[in-house]
Write an enzyme that holds these catalytic residues in place. Structure first.
Site, PDB file in Angstrom:
ATOM      1  N   ASP A 101      -2.076   6.187   6.664  1.00 24.55           N
ATOM      2  CA  ASP A 101      -3.125   5.333   6.093  1.00 24.55           C
ATOM      3  C   ASP A 101      -3.425   4.234   7.107  1.00 24.55           C
ATOM      4  OD1 ASP A 101      -4.729   3.520   4.822  1.00 24.55           O
ATOM      5  OD2 ASP A 101      -3.370   3.168   3.129  1.00 24.55           O
ATOM      6  N   LYS A 157     -12.498  -2.656   6.707  1.00 19.60           N
ATOM      7  CA  LYS A 157     -11.777  -3.592   7.553  1.00 19.60           C
ATOM      8  C   LYS A 157     -12.291  -3.504   8.993  1.00 19.60           C
ATOM      9  CE  LYS A 157      -8.179  -2.814   4.242  1.00 19.60           C
ATOM     10  NZ  LYS A 157      -8.038  -4.083   3.539  1.00 19.60           N
ATOM     11  N   TRP A 176       0.823  -1.210   0.000  1.00 16.38           N
ATOM     12  CA  TRP A 176       0.000   0.000   0.000  1.00 16.38           C
ATOM     13  C   TRP A 176       0.854   1.255   0.000  1.00 16.38           C
ATOM     14  CZ3 TRP A 176      -4.454  -0.713  -1.939  1.00 16.38           C
ATOM     15  CH2 TRP A 176      -5.031  -1.980  -1.845  1.00 16.38           C
TER      16      TRP A 176
END
Lengths: 360, 360
Positions: B172, B196, B102
């Protein structure tokens, strides 16, 4: 309480059958032991749901094979920026028709990225009319032409598709998609936020002719680049899976009800009887030129606006809710999308006649 | 089928209590006669839902008053572009820590808009470790520093918050938010895709210090401009209302369970026992340096990868699903977010031990 007739402009009513099915599948989707919300978007269950939804939308709208169908996040307002970023890379010029609140917003955003040429403007008429067919002159060197076939706030709707020749036509169909059959092949791009005729807010459908992909301007954010999304089957990142599933349920429901031919007939009938009730009673008024009245959003004013509050309260007690006009306009507005049953329109007309009798 | 233990990395499990409540409220939300999906986002019912959700998130995370909380669409991938567009308007330089899949994507997108300086890089170690605390040197003239506290694919997690001095730290937190208490005041911006630990896909939370607003780069699309969204209370356009409602139910559920202190204890215990099971059996292997192992995403390999398929099939038959590793890595991965009950981890460990005995 029993289900109400909700005349909200969006988010708006969904078919009760669809909500009931979503309820029944919420905790355990078809024996998978999980909710659709919990599924990996790359797993076979969700991929099946996603593909079926697209196939059903293609069938409903008769979408030609040379068009991609994207299921994106962000809303039509995100596409206001994405459109010039994806298409405005030739002459850097674009034609826009300014026919209401949403046209204004689309134009404002486009101006950040391209030279906007406003080729028709009904603001002087307070957005209560539209240019007649053939009246608008388009620029041959524009990268695209943008218009809003239905404007939710003033309640105008194009009864024709503008002929832009070889210049791709881009349409914000948020408030009219699926309300009647349209010829997709006349358009370069059709886009629509879901929360009126498709499903829950948080999903935007973009239908784009393949030859228009891959020409985006430098510095287009990856998420706004249609080619990137098309290559990834709308899964460049995690898509809004639950909204996609709900949209699929709506598509299935519409096919079962006879598709867009049938919806068009019902929607025309609903709109005609509501406008007839307004026109037939001096107590109410709709300011839009009859040829351009929307089938989906019907604004109307009471002759005496000091009764607005009473009207809304009494209507609410009868299960007719969210009838207040947009805050920029006032008065009333009845949004009567696909999921508003004809019985809801009948109930509204009955109430309006009764209210006028008692207060007129 | 009974509810399964779903180890998906996202979209991921939601608390069964939350899904049950959503099911019960689907067709008629608390006597309103409509679904939350059908409500105008500007009506009193939805505004109440939205405000309560924000208040509960502020309480859960102890968010200081000088931070705005935004409920946006688009996903963390949209923020990969929004971050340089909103913050990269000073020196036009930004520091990034490259610690996994990511981070790589965030860096790639940022490079479209700013000069990226990679100040730490664990790619040579295949992302199985992290820079030690204090080891990274930051640029004093950077507009911001970006990092990914938890990487879902390699399964590494920072046990510390990098000290970047006066340069705003941007994190993030998609795969770690709400998993334990954090000190929000150490950050300039925290952002997280919902799918999530928060709710359904299609919602992204951005928590931003107020003094960082209003400095966006020219040509920032309006929808990506945090100041525009903050001024409109995240309703510049129609927000993803149902996802926002679901997030609110999750926040309420977490508060009732004792908040993030309690979640942190449970999550630490779940992770410790799963790593102990992996380390204690030669049949399994986790390649991550122990100090940096994630509490949320636990990748592991079988000593004999020809047994992978059998492992997944047998696990699936016992209601332990979505254990396959990311397609870029292979092997297995157990994502054990807040909503994965400790009993699910226990069941996985029991199965792993049994499988090893039978096949080892």
């Amino acid at each position: 309480m029993a289900r109400v007739y909700n005349f909200s402009a969006g988010p708006a009513m969904l078919p009760t059958e669809v909500l009931t099915r979503a309820r029944d599948e919420m905790v355990d989707y078809q024996g998978t032991g999980m909710s659709v919300m919990e599924m990996s978007h790359r797993g076979k269950h969700f991929v099946g749901i996603a593909e079926q939804a697209e196939a059903n939308l293609r069938k409903l709208m008769n979408i030609p094979d040379n068009y991609k169908v994207l299921f994106l996040q962000g809303g039509a307002s995100t596409q206001f920026g994405a459109i010039p970023l994806n298409l405005g890379n030739g002459s850097g010029k674009a034609d826009y028709l300014n026919t209401g609140h949403w046209s204004v917003k689309a134009i404002k955003e486009a101006k950040r990225f391209v030279d906007v040429n406003v080729v028709a403007d009904t603001k002087p008429e307070n957005f209560t009319t539209l240019p007649a067919e053939g009246e608008t002159t388009f620029s041959p060197d524009a990268d695209y032409v943008h218009y809003t076939p239905n404007e939710t706030i003033a309640g105008v709707e194009f009864p024709y598709i503008p002929d832009t020749g070889d210049v791709p036509l881009v349409a914000d169909m948020s408030s009219t998609i699926l309300s009647r059959p349209i010829d997709v092949s006349k358009f370069g791009v059709i886009y629509a936020g879901a929360q009126k005729n498709i499903g829950p807010a948080g999903l935007t459908i973009v239908i784009v002719r393949e030859d228009l992909l891959g020409k985006s301007r430098e510095n287009t954010p990856a998420m706004l680049d249609w080619a990137t999304q098309a290559e990834a089957d709308s899964m460049y990142n995690t898509p809004p899976t639950y909204a996609w599933y709900m949209a699929g349920l709506v598509f299935e429901h519409l096919l079962a009800k006879g598709g867009l031919e049938e919806m068009g007939k019902i929607n025309e009938r609903k709109a005609e009887k509501l406008y007839a009730a307004i026109d037939g009673n001096d107590f109410y008024r709709n300011p839009v030129e009859p040829a351009y009245r929307s089938w989906m959003n019907v604004p109307f004013m009471l002759a005496d606006d000091s009764l607005d509050k009473t009207f809304l309260e009494e209507a609410g007690r009868q299960g007719l809710v969210t009838l207040n006009g947009h805050r920029s306009v006032g008065g009333m507005r009845a949004s009567i999308y696909n999921a508003m049953p004809e019985a809801g329109v009948d109930a509204l007309i009955h109430f309006m006649n009764d209210f006028a009798k008692r207060h007129g």
